[in-house]
Design an enzyme around this catalytic site. Structure first.
Site, mmCIF file in Angstrom:
data_model
loop_
_atom_site.group_PDB
_atom_site.id
_atom_site.type_symbol
_atom_site.label_atom_id
_atom_site.label_comp_id
_atom_site.label_asym_id
_atom_site.label_seq_id
_atom_site.Cartn_x
_atom_site.Cartn_y
_atom_site.Cartn_z
ATOM 1 N N ARG A 156 0.220 -17.168 -0.957
ATOM 2 C CA ARG A 156 0.639 -17.750 0.328
ATOM 3 C C ARG A 156 -0.013 -17.013 1.504
ATOM 4 O O ARG A 156 -0.630 -17.629 2.378
ATOM 5 C CB ARG A 156 2.170 -17.684 0.462
ATOM 6 N N ILE A 157 0.147 -15.675 1.531
ATOM 7 C CA ILE A 157 -0.369 -14.909 2.674
ATOM 8 C C ILE A 157 -1.901 -14.876 2.642
ATOM 9 O O ILE A 157 -2.554 -15.061 3.664
ATOM 10 C CB ILE A 157 0.236 -13.485 2.690
ATOM 11 N N ARG A 236 0.758 -3.782 -0.131
ATOM 12 C CA ARG A 236 1.630 -2.639 -0.357
ATOM 13 C C ARG A 236 0.748 -1.408 -0.422
ATOM 14 O O ARG A 236 -0.364 -1.469 -0.967
ATOM 15 C CB ARG A 236 2.423 -2.776 -1.670
ATOM 16 N N GLU A 265 4.659 5.717 2.338
ATOM 17 C CA GLU A 265 5.231 5.487 3.668
ATOM 18 C C GLU A 265 6.710 5.845 3.703
ATOM 19 O O GLU A 265 7.385 5.729 2.674
ATOM 20 C CB GLU A 265 4.984 4.033 4.117
ATOM 21 N N HIS A 283 3.947 -0.785 9.358
ATOM 22 C CA HIS A 283 4.487 -1.876 8.519
ATOM 23 C C HIS A 283 5.115 -2.981 9.392
ATOM 24 O O HIS A 283 6.316 -3.254 9.302
ATOM 25 C CB HIS A 283 5.513 -1.322 7.519
HETATM 26 P P1 NAP Z 1 2.186 -14.710 -3.508
HETATM 27 O O1 NAP Z 1 2.179 -16.068 -2.887
HETATM 28 O O2 NAP Z 1 2.899 -14.500 -4.789
HETATM 29 O O3 NAP Z 1 0.649 -14.275 -3.661
HETATM 30 C C1 NAP Z 1 0.238 -13.166 -4.389
HETATM 31 C C2 NAP Z 1 -1.191 -13.404 -4.871
HETATM 32 O O4 NAP Z 1 -1.628 -12.234 -5.526
HETATM 33 C C3 NAP Z 1 -1.335 -14.560 -5.851
HETATM 34 O O5 NAP Z 1 -2.410 -15.343 -5.445
HETATM 35 C C4 NAP Z 1 -1.635 -13.877 -7.168
HETATM 36 O O6 NAP Z 1 -2.594 -14.575 -7.955
HETATM 37 C C5 NAP Z 1 -2.295 -12.613 -6.723
HETATM 38 N N1 NAP Z 1 -2.169 -11.563 -7.715
HETATM 39 C C6 NAP Z 1 -1.039 -11.109 -8.327
HETATM 40 N N2 NAP Z 1 -1.340 -10.116 -9.166
HETATM 41 C C7 NAP Z 1 -2.675 -9.935 -9.073
HETATM 42 C C8 NAP Z 1 -3.580 -9.067 -9.703
HETATM 43 N N3 NAP Z 1 -3.163 -8.165 -10.592
HETATM 44 N N4 NAP Z 1 -4.884 -9.157 -9.363
HETATM 45 C C9 NAP Z 1 -5.305 -10.053 -8.450
HETATM 46 N N5 NAP Z 1 -4.503 -10.922 -7.837
HETATM 47 C C10 NAP Z 1 -3.200 -10.862 -8.152
HETATM 48 O O7 NAP Z 1 2.799 -13.649 -2.492
HETATM 49 P P2 NAP Z 1 2.696 -13.635 -0.893
HETATM 50 O O8 NAP Z 1 3.888 -14.313 -0.305
HETATM 51 O O9 NAP Z 1 1.333 -14.062 -0.486
HETATM 52 O O10 NAP Z 1 2.905 -12.065 -0.633
HETATM 53 C C11 NAP Z 1 1.981 -11.132 -1.161
HETATM 54 C C12 NAP Z 1 2.484 -9.707 -0.955
HETATM 55 O O11 NAP Z 1 2.325 -9.337 0.410
HETATM 56 C C13 NAP Z 1 3.984 -9.494 -1.212
HETATM 57 O O12 NAP Z 1 4.260 -9.342 -2.583
HETATM 58 C C14 NAP Z 1 4.283 -8.253 -0.396
HETATM 59 O O13 NAP Z 1 4.179 -7.090 -1.188
HETATM 60 C C15 NAP Z 1 3.196 -8.251 0.672
HETATM 61 N N6 NAP Z 1 3.773 -8.444 2.002
HETATM 62 C C16 NAP Z 1 3.597 -7.500 2.970
HETATM 63 C C17 NAP Z 1 4.150 -7.662 4.228
HETATM 64 C C18 NAP Z 1 3.991 -6.643 5.317
HETATM 65 O O14 NAP Z 1 4.905 -6.511 6.132
HETATM 66 N N7 NAP Z 1 2.869 -5.956 5.410
HETATM 67 C C19 NAP Z 1 4.889 -8.818 4.519
HETATM 68 C C20 NAP Z 1 5.054 -9.775 3.519
HETATM 69 C C21 NAP Z 1 4.488 -9.579 2.267
HETATM 70 P P3 NAP Z 1 -2.313 -15.962 -8.743
HETATM 71 O O15 NAP Z 1 -1.880 -16.951 -7.697
HETATM 72 O O16 NAP Z 1 -3.632 -16.306 -9.290
HETATM 73 O O17 NAP Z 1 -1.262 -15.675 -9.729
#
Ligand code: NAP
Length: 316
Positions: A156-157, A236, A265, A283
């Protein structure tokens, strides 16, 4: 049904929680201690934990018969909760996907632009009253428009960042993910991380944390990057080997980094704080009133469904 929310929330979320549930809201902003987590599992039916509340297998092992049946996490990332250990005790876990996407993508762009165009350094110069005035070679940074960006984790992000890069900045998007995506804009799938790292001007991390992605960005990946390239991490902290990153920056292997998250952190290494070519944010990914309220409502929607015996909207 007794609910415990482990941090102060926005006024709107606290008001809804008070109106709908028998709720206690912990007034402090720091992560839970181990004793507090044990008490949470023993004394409440539902807990709303968040980042920093380390519900590890050891914590769950201390409460073999928990009163708690739902951890409705506030946040999309849930790598601080051992979901398997929770499940083994009959505790469901939910998160708040989607609510955080655009705000976090915006912070990724803030870091990318700020690092490339030396905005933090420039701001510090002005604040220190050291600016000598404009001249043709003053503080030259890295051009962004039309450059190549590599997204690691096209979820998503990741996709929201890619859209901003493609439509907003005319950038060429390449990405690595576990699977290729159907997208309505051009983006090149490069499943090999080293090949992706070697081919881009900006490498942006948007994978979940946890054991699978720990130190995904290591010395080898940093070495593969171009010396003019910039690393951006909004995922992260543990996804990046921070020691290797510091070495790569000090050796000039990469040109800079924009970081919202850190391996340990809120500790941020002095070496990073001393570098001008690094943008450091505390963050801030989801830190807007609307988004934090949206996340709170989403967490409470899961609590409402749980109380009503309905399917949980956002199980993990
Ligand atoms: P998401 O929709 O689940 O997307 C995660 C992506 O990572 C998916 O495309 C997945 O691939 C890929 N992935 C998972 N494991 C992997 C690996 N080992 N190697 C390569 N790609 C991999 O999650 P999201 O909503 O985008 O959020 C992502 C992360 O951002 C969260 O889990 C959180 O830790 C972080 N985040 C940070 C903040 C902040 O404040 N900085 C805020 C929100 C979220 P597939 O689709 O191919 O399975």
């Amino acid at each position: 049904m007794k609910l415990w929310i482990t941090r102060p929330m926005t006024l709107a979320v606290e008001a809804r929680a008070a109106a709908e549930f028998d709720v206690e809201i912990r007034p402090t902003t720091t992560p839970l201690s181990e004793d507090e987590m044990v008490r949470a599992l023993q004394e409440y039916d539902v807990v709303v934990p968040t980042l920093g509340d380390l519900f590890s297998a050891d914590v769950f092992a201390k409460v073999p018969e928990p009163r708690c049946k739902l951890l409705a996490n506030f946040g999309v990332g849930y790598n601080h909760i051992d979901v398997e250990a929770a499940r083994a005790l009959g505790i469901a876990v939910t998160n708040t996907p989607g609510a955080v996407t655009d705000a976090t993508a915006d912070i990724a762009m803030t870091l990318l632009l700020s690092t490339a165009r030396r905005a933090g350094e420039g701001e510090r110069l002005v604040r220190a009253d050291n600016w000598q005035g404009w001249h043709p070679t003053q503080m030259l940074g890295h051009h962004v428009t039309g450059k190549r960006v590599g997204i690691v984790g096209m979820g998503r992000i990741g996709q929201a960042i890619a859209r901003r890069c493609h439509f907003g900045f005319g950038m060429h998007v390449a990405y690595q993910s576990r699977s290729a995506k159907q997208l309505d804009f051009e983006a090149e799938y490069i499943p090999d991380l080293l090949a992706l790292a070697a081919s881009v001007d900006f490498l942006v991390l948007a994978v979940p944390g946890g054991a699978e992605t720990r130190h995904l960005i290591n010395a080898a990946v940093l070495e593969a990057m171009n010396s003019s390239a910039i690393l951006v991490n909004i995922a992260r902290g543990e996804v990046v080997d921070e020691t290797a990153l510091i070495s790569a920056l000090q050796a000039g292997q990469i040109a800079g980094a924009g970081l919202d998250v850190y391996e340990f952190e809120p500790a941020v290494p002095k070496a990073l704080r001393e570098m001008q070519n690094v943008t450091l944010l505390p963050h801030l990914g989801t830190a807007t009133e609307e988004v934090r309220t949206g996340m709170g409502h989403m967490a409470l929607d899961n609590v409402t469904a749980f109380v009503a015996g309905r399917d949980l909207p956002n199980p993990v």
